[in-house]
Write a protein that holds these residues in place. Structure first.
Motif, PDB file in Angstrom:
ATOM      1  N   GLY A 101       0.880  -1.129  -0.091  1.00  0.00           N
ATOM      2  CA  GLY A 101      -0.003  -0.090  -0.129  1.00  0.00           C
ATOM      3  C   GLY A 101       0.872   1.289   0.037  1.00  0.00           C
ATOM      4  N   THR A 102       0.255   2.343  -0.293  1.00  0.00           N
ATOM      5  CA  THR A 102       1.008   3.637  -0.531  1.00  0.00           C
ATOM      6  C   THR A 102       0.134   4.538   0.595  1.00  0.00           C
ATOM      7  N   VAL A 103       0.969   5.517   1.067  1.00  0.00           N
ATOM      8  CA  VAL A 103       0.504   6.406   1.994  1.00  0.00           C
ATOM      9  C   VAL A 103       0.882   7.796   1.352  1.00  0.00           C
ATOM     10  N   PHE A 104      -0.284   8.617   1.066  1.00  0.00           N
ATOM     11  CA  PHE A 104      -0.062   9.896   0.509  1.00  0.00           C
ATOM     12  C   PHE A 104      -0.258  11.078   1.630  1.00  0.00           C
ATOM     13  N   PHE A 105       0.810  11.799   1.837  1.00  0.00           N
ATOM     14  CA  PHE A 105       0.685  12.977   2.818  1.00  0.00           C
ATOM     15  C   PHE A 105       0.425  14.134   1.589  1.00  0.00           C
ATOM     16  N   TRP A 106      -0.996  14.669   2.023  1.00  0.00           N
ATOM     17  CA  TRP A 106      -1.355  15.627   0.845  1.00  0.00           C
ATOM     18  C   TRP A 106      -1.920  17.011   1.652  1.00  0.00           C
ATOM     19  N   GLY A 107      -1.441  17.335   2.774  1.00  0.00           N
ATOM     20  CA  GLY A 107      -1.683  18.465   3.289  1.00  0.00           C
ATOM     21  C   GLY A 107      -0.657  19.570   3.153  1.00  0.00           C
ATOM     22  N   ASP A 108      -0.621  20.578   4.083  1.00  0.00           N
ATOM     23  CA  ASP A 108       0.244  21.469   4.030  1.00  0.00           C
ATOM     24  C   ASP A 108       1.469  20.836   5.016  1.00  0.00           C
ATOM     25  N   ASP A 109       1.947  21.713   5.781  1.00  0.00           N
ATOM     26  CA  ASP A 109       3.012  20.988   6.570  1.00  0.00           C
ATOM     27  C   ASP A 109       2.484  19.905   7.327  1.00  0.00           C
ATOM     28  N   GLN A 110       3.216  18.808   7.321  1.00  0.00           N
ATOM     29  CA  GLN A 110       2.545  17.412   8.280  1.00  0.00           C
ATOM     30  C   GLN A 110       4.127  17.067   9.077  1.00  0.00           C
ATOM     31  N   GLU A 111       3.650  16.254  10.165  1.00  0.00           N
ATOM     32  CA  GLU A 111       4.418  15.629  10.833  1.00  0.00           C
ATOM     33  C   GLU A 111       4.325  14.157  10.855  1.00  0.00           C
ATOM     34  N   VAL A 112       5.528  13.498  11.035  1.00  0.00           N
ATOM     35  CA  VAL A 112       5.381  11.991  11.526  1.00  0.00           C
ATOM     36  C   VAL A 112       5.966  11.939  12.909  1.00  0.00           C
ATOM     37  N   ARG A 113       5.366  11.640  14.025  1.00  0.00           N
ATOM     38  CA  ARG A 113       6.025  11.574  15.348  1.00  0.00           C
ATOM     39  C   ARG A 113       5.380  10.643  16.104  1.00  0.00           C
ATOM     40  N   GLY A 114       5.976  10.342  17.361  1.00  0.00           N
ATOM     41  CA  GLY A 114       5.638   9.321  18.206  1.00  0.00           C
ATOM     42  C   GLY A 114       6.645   8.824  19.002  1.00  0.00           C
ATOM     43  N   ALA A 115       6.439   7.472  19.510  1.00  0.00           N
ATOM     44  CA  ALA A 115       7.429   7.025  20.276  1.00  0.00           C
ATOM     45  C   ALA A 115       8.111   5.553  19.460  1.00  0.00           C
ATOM     46  N   ASN A 116       7.679   5.252  18.442  1.00  0.00           N
ATOM     47  CA  ASN A 116       7.948   4.129  17.613  1.00  0.00           C
ATOM     48  C   ASN A 116       8.193   4.433  15.988  1.00  0.00           C
ATOM     49  N   ILE A 117       9.251   3.718  15.555  1.00  0.00           N
ATOM     50  CA  ILE A 117       9.620   4.063  14.148  1.00  0.00           C
ATOM     51  C   ILE A 117       8.171   3.513  13.329  1.00  0.00           C
ATOM     52  N   THR A 118       8.150   4.567  12.346  1.00  0.00           N
ATOM     53  CA  THR A 118       6.939   4.024  11.543  1.00  0.00           C
ATOM     54  C   THR A 118       7.493   3.632  10.005  1.00  0.00           C
ATOM     55  N   GLU A 119       6.566   2.609   9.675  1.00  0.00           N
ATOM     56  CA  GLU A 119       7.006   2.042   8.637  1.00  0.00           C
ATOM     57  C   GLU A 119       5.942   2.016   7.502  1.00  0.00           C
ATOM     58  N   PHE A 120       6.427   2.390   6.386  1.00  0.00           N
ATOM     59  CA  PHE A 120       5.370   2.391   4.950  1.00  0.00           C
ATOM     60  C   PHE A 120       6.164   1.706   4.132  1.00  0.00           C
ATOM     61  N   GLN A 121       5.047   0.988   3.186  1.00  0.00           N
ATOM     62  CA  GLN A 121       5.525   0.079   2.295  1.00  0.00           C
ATOM     63  C   GLN A 121       5.960   1.349   1.161  1.00  0.00           C
ATOM     64  N   ASN A 122       5.129   2.183   0.697  1.00  0.00           N
ATOM     65  CA  ASN A 122       5.267   3.330  -0.046  1.00  0.00           C
ATOM     66  C   ASN A 122       4.911   4.450   0.352  1.00  0.00           C
ATOM     67  N   LEU A 123       5.765   5.601   0.462  1.00  0.00           N
ATOM     68  CA  LEU A 123       5.178   6.884   0.803  1.00  0.00           C
ATOM     69  C   LEU A 123       5.461   7.629  -0.169  1.00  0.00           C
ATOM     70  N   SER A 124       4.560   8.768  -0.450  1.00  0.00           N
ATOM     71  CA  SER A 124       4.343   9.804  -1.338  1.00  0.00           C
ATOM     72  C   SER A 124       4.135  11.163  -0.703  1.00  0.00           C
ATOM     73  N   LEU A 125       5.068  12.109  -0.884  1.00  0.00           N
ATOM     74  CA  LEU A 125       4.773  13.331  -0.390  1.00  0.00           C
ATOM     75  C   LEU A 125       3.972  14.418  -1.131  1.00  0.00           C
ATOM     76  N   ASN A 126       3.211  14.773  -0.806  1.00  0.00           N
ATOM     77  CA  ASN A 126       2.231  15.790  -2.022  1.00  0.00           C
ATOM     78  C   ASN A 126       1.656  16.890  -1.197  1.00  0.00           C
ATOM     79  N   GLY A 127       0.903  17.763  -1.663  1.00  0.00           N
ATOM     80  CA  GLY A 127       0.173  18.698  -1.200  1.00  0.00           C
ATOM     81  C   GLY A 127       1.240  19.953  -1.030  1.00  0.00           C
ATOM     82  N   SER A 128       1.342  20.693   0.055  1.00  0.00           N
ATOM     83  CA  SER A 128       2.182  21.778   0.109  1.00  0.00           C
ATOM     84  C   SER A 128       2.862  21.653   1.232  1.00  0.00           C
ATOM     85  N   GLY A 129       3.959  22.510   1.379  1.00  0.00           N
ATOM     86  CA  GLY A 129       4.510  22.867   2.805  1.00  0.00           C
ATOM     87  C   GLY A 129       5.692  21.580   2.892  1.00  0.00           C
TER      88      GLY A 129
END
Length: 186
Positions: A101-129
């Motif tokens: 699967g693919t995760v699309f970050f489609w907003g303005d400035d966006q963050e990945v945060r938390g206590a654990n490493i985050t795994e993506f199969q496919n990651l696409s950076l879109n939108g703005s910011g």
């Protein structure tokens, strides 16, 4: 102007086993209504220990933030669109390693945060910011920077696919401070 994907006006949701907190998406689901407002007015989808499955041919659009905690898990075999931030406090990665699967970050400035490493199969950076990762990120197959900056601060994005095609960009780049950055398998 942000060009967002055309979203169907129908949903089909099937609860596999309510006693096991499983939600299986067979078609497209848009979640602006299954939300809780945050202090800053941003909507939130909270997964506290549930199993959410996005089947092949389905998509999940999260119009706001996603918080995954207490062993929450998302099995993404197709597409997730996010306009907000991702908080991973699940105790592990949140995606299945054998899906594509693919995760699309489609907003303005966006963050990945938390206590654990985050795994993506496919990651696409879109939108703005700028897209920020305040924890380590693991991308198994494909990282599409498009024209966005991925600011890793002092964290690392691990791209584990050694293929030359596993990283694409059209002006986008990875930035970092200190020991952060991009680590790519060869």
């Amino acid at each position: 102007r942000i060009c967002q994907p055309q979203l169907p006006k129908f949903i089909h949701v099937q609860i596999q086993n309510p006693s096991m907190n499983k939600l299986r998406l067979l078609s497209t689901l848009v979640l602006p209504l299954l939300t809780v407002p945050l202090l800053n007015g941003q909507a939130l989808l909270s997964n506290d220990g549930a199993f959410i499955s996005v089947n092949n041919g389905a998509s999940l659009s999260i119009l706001g933030d996603l918080s995954v905690s207490q062993s929450g898990f998302i099995d993404n075999a197709d597409t997730i669109y996010m306009t907000g931030d991702l908080y991973n406090n699940s105790g592990s990665g949140i995606s299945t390693p054998d899906t594509n699967g693919t995760v699309f970050f489609w907003g303005d400035d966006q963050e990945v945060r938390g206590a654990n490493i985050t795994e993506f199969q496919n990651l696409s950076l879109n939108g703005s910011g700028v897209k920020y990762a305040l924890i380590d990120v693991d991308v198994q197959h494909h990282l599409a920077l498009t024209d966005r900056e991925l600011n890793m601060d002092t964290s690392t994005v691990f791209l584990t696919n050694a293929s030359i095609e596993s990283l694409t960009e059209s002006g986008g780049f990875v930035s970092s401070e200190g020991n952060g950055g991009l680590e790519r398998s060869m």
